[in-house]
Design a protein around this motif. Structure first.
Motif, PDB file in Angstrom:
ATOM      1  N   ASN A  72       0.965  -1.297   0.055  1.00  0.00           N
ATOM      2  CA  ASN A  72      -0.115   0.113   0.291  1.00  0.00           C
ATOM      3  C   ASN A  72       0.860   1.353   0.493  1.00  0.00           C
ATOM      4  N   PRO A  73       1.153   1.728  -1.312  1.00  0.00           N
ATOM      5  CA  PRO A  73       2.052   2.650  -1.114  1.00  0.00           C
ATOM      6  C   PRO A  73       1.756   4.439  -0.052  1.00  0.00           C
ATOM      7  N   HIS A  74       0.275   4.216  -0.093  1.00  0.00           N
ATOM      8  CA  HIS A  74      -0.363   5.867   0.579  1.00  0.00           C
ATOM      9  C   HIS A  74       0.081   5.604   2.247  1.00  0.00           C
ATOM     10  N   ILE A  75      -0.192   3.959   2.940  1.00  0.00           N
ATOM     11  CA  ILE A  75      -0.314   4.175   3.814  1.00  0.00           C
ATOM     12  C   ILE A  75       1.102   5.241   4.808  1.00  0.00           C
ATOM     13  N   PRO A  76       0.103   5.878   5.265  1.00  0.00           N
ATOM     14  CA  PRO A  76       1.284   6.358   6.599  1.00  0.00           C
ATOM     15  C   PRO A  76       1.305   6.017   7.229  1.00  0.00           C
ATOM     16  N   LEU A  77       3.435   6.066   7.414  1.00  0.00           N
ATOM     17  CA  LEU A  77       4.196   5.017   7.821  1.00  0.00           C
ATOM     18  C   LEU A  77       5.000   6.213   8.929  1.00  0.00           C
ATOM     19  N   MET A  78       5.020   5.406   9.779  1.00  0.00           N
ATOM     20  CA  MET A  78       6.022   5.894  10.800  1.00  0.00           C
ATOM     21  C   MET A  78       6.961   5.227  11.689  1.00  0.00           C
ATOM     22  N   ILE A  79       8.453   5.486  11.604  1.00  0.00           N
ATOM     23  CA  ILE A  79      10.280   4.551  11.964  1.00  0.00           C
ATOM     24  C   ILE A  79      10.061   5.474  13.334  1.00  0.00           C
TER      25      ILE A  79
END
Length: 284
Positions: free
Chosen positions: A71-78
């Motif tokens: 899912n290229p649009h999902i918000p991702l937080m490291i």
């Protein structure tokens, strides 16, 4: 309430993140196993993923890439213990945010909410981009960048599409050439008002052969253009004459004869995402 995946090998850290997010009313799928997180993504709608890239058996950055490919649009937080510049820069190449442990709970939650807001706007704009705009005989397919005129596909350039879209979003409204340039092509467009005339003529040339009603793009001498809804919806004078293109002369408006009307609502500009995607798609 948002559905959030929290991935971290540190169970105490995972418990803390889960507690903070649940306190805000979110649904949390917490796991120390990357495979479990990916399985959840495949089976449920997820609004946000937080993860530690320093994992025991796998490369956390590759997990980020797998999430992006799914899912290229999902918000991702490291959220990571690695604070060196190389890790942060590498992380921001694949994620939307990078939080270093230990972190302030208030700052962490503020960043989560910022990403959720951004994700919500992106989904809204994506839905807008996938919508069709239809009036009378003309339907605009914003995603595939063409018009259907009585079932006939008419290919449009990016500027033709955004100009027609703007006119259709403001049915019955008289728009000056400067207003059309601003609403359809943005503040950074460089051109003269005559450019609008050129693109209107292009639209008419492409669409008129398939119209059974009069041309809905009406020119008003000394003012500009409007999308005439009555022409678009009701049968009128045929738009073609023996296969020849028929373009009606500009109508004139006598301001003294215009009835007094209530103030109109603000003009509708096309969504910024639609304009950006369309104008980046190719030649004019």
């Amino acid at each position: 309430m948002a559905a959030i995946i929290a991935l971290d090998k540190d169970l105490l850290q995972l418990e803390l993140v889960t507690f903070l997010l649940k306190q805000e009313g979110h649904q949390v799928h917490a796991t120390p196993e990357p495979e479990t997180a990916l399985d959840v993504m495949r089976s449920k709608f997820i609004d946000l993923v937080t993860l530690e890239v320093v994992l025991q058996r796998q490369d956390g950055f590759k997990i980020c890439q797998q999430i992006r490919s799914f899912n290229p649009h999902i918000p991702l937080m490291i959220v990571s213990q690695a604070s060196d510049e190389e890790h942060v820069v590498r992380g921001l190449l694949v994620a939307d945010d990078y939080v270093v442990k230990p972190f302030s709970p208030r700052v962490f939650l503020a960043r989560v909410h910022a990403l959720l807001r951004r994700g919500s706007v992106d989904r809204t704009n994506s839905r807008r981009l996938n919508e069709n705009v239809a009036t009378g005989e003309i339907t605009l397919n914003l995603q595939q960048m063409h018009a259907l005129v009585n079932g006939h596909r008419v290919s449009l350039t990016p500027r033709e599409l955004t100009l027609l879209h703007t006119l259709m979003l403001n049915p019955g409204r008289v728009l000056t050439r400067d207003q059309l340039m601003h609403l359809a092509w943005g503040d950074n467009f460089v051109g003269t008002s005559k450019t609008v005339d050129v693109y209107v003529q292009r639209l008419r040339y492409k669409m008129t052969p398939y119209l059974t009603n009069s041309d809905p793009i009406e020119a008003l001498r000394g003012f500009g253009y409007r999308f005439n809804v009555q022409r678009a919806n009701l049968a009128g004078v045929p738009a073609t004459d023996g296969g020849k293109l028929v373009i009606e002369p500009e109508a004139s408006i006598d301001p003294l004869l215009e009835p007094t009307v209530e103030p109109e609502p603000p003009l509708s500009a096309i969504p910024e995402t639609v304009r950006t995607v369309a104008l980046a798609a190719g030649a004019e």
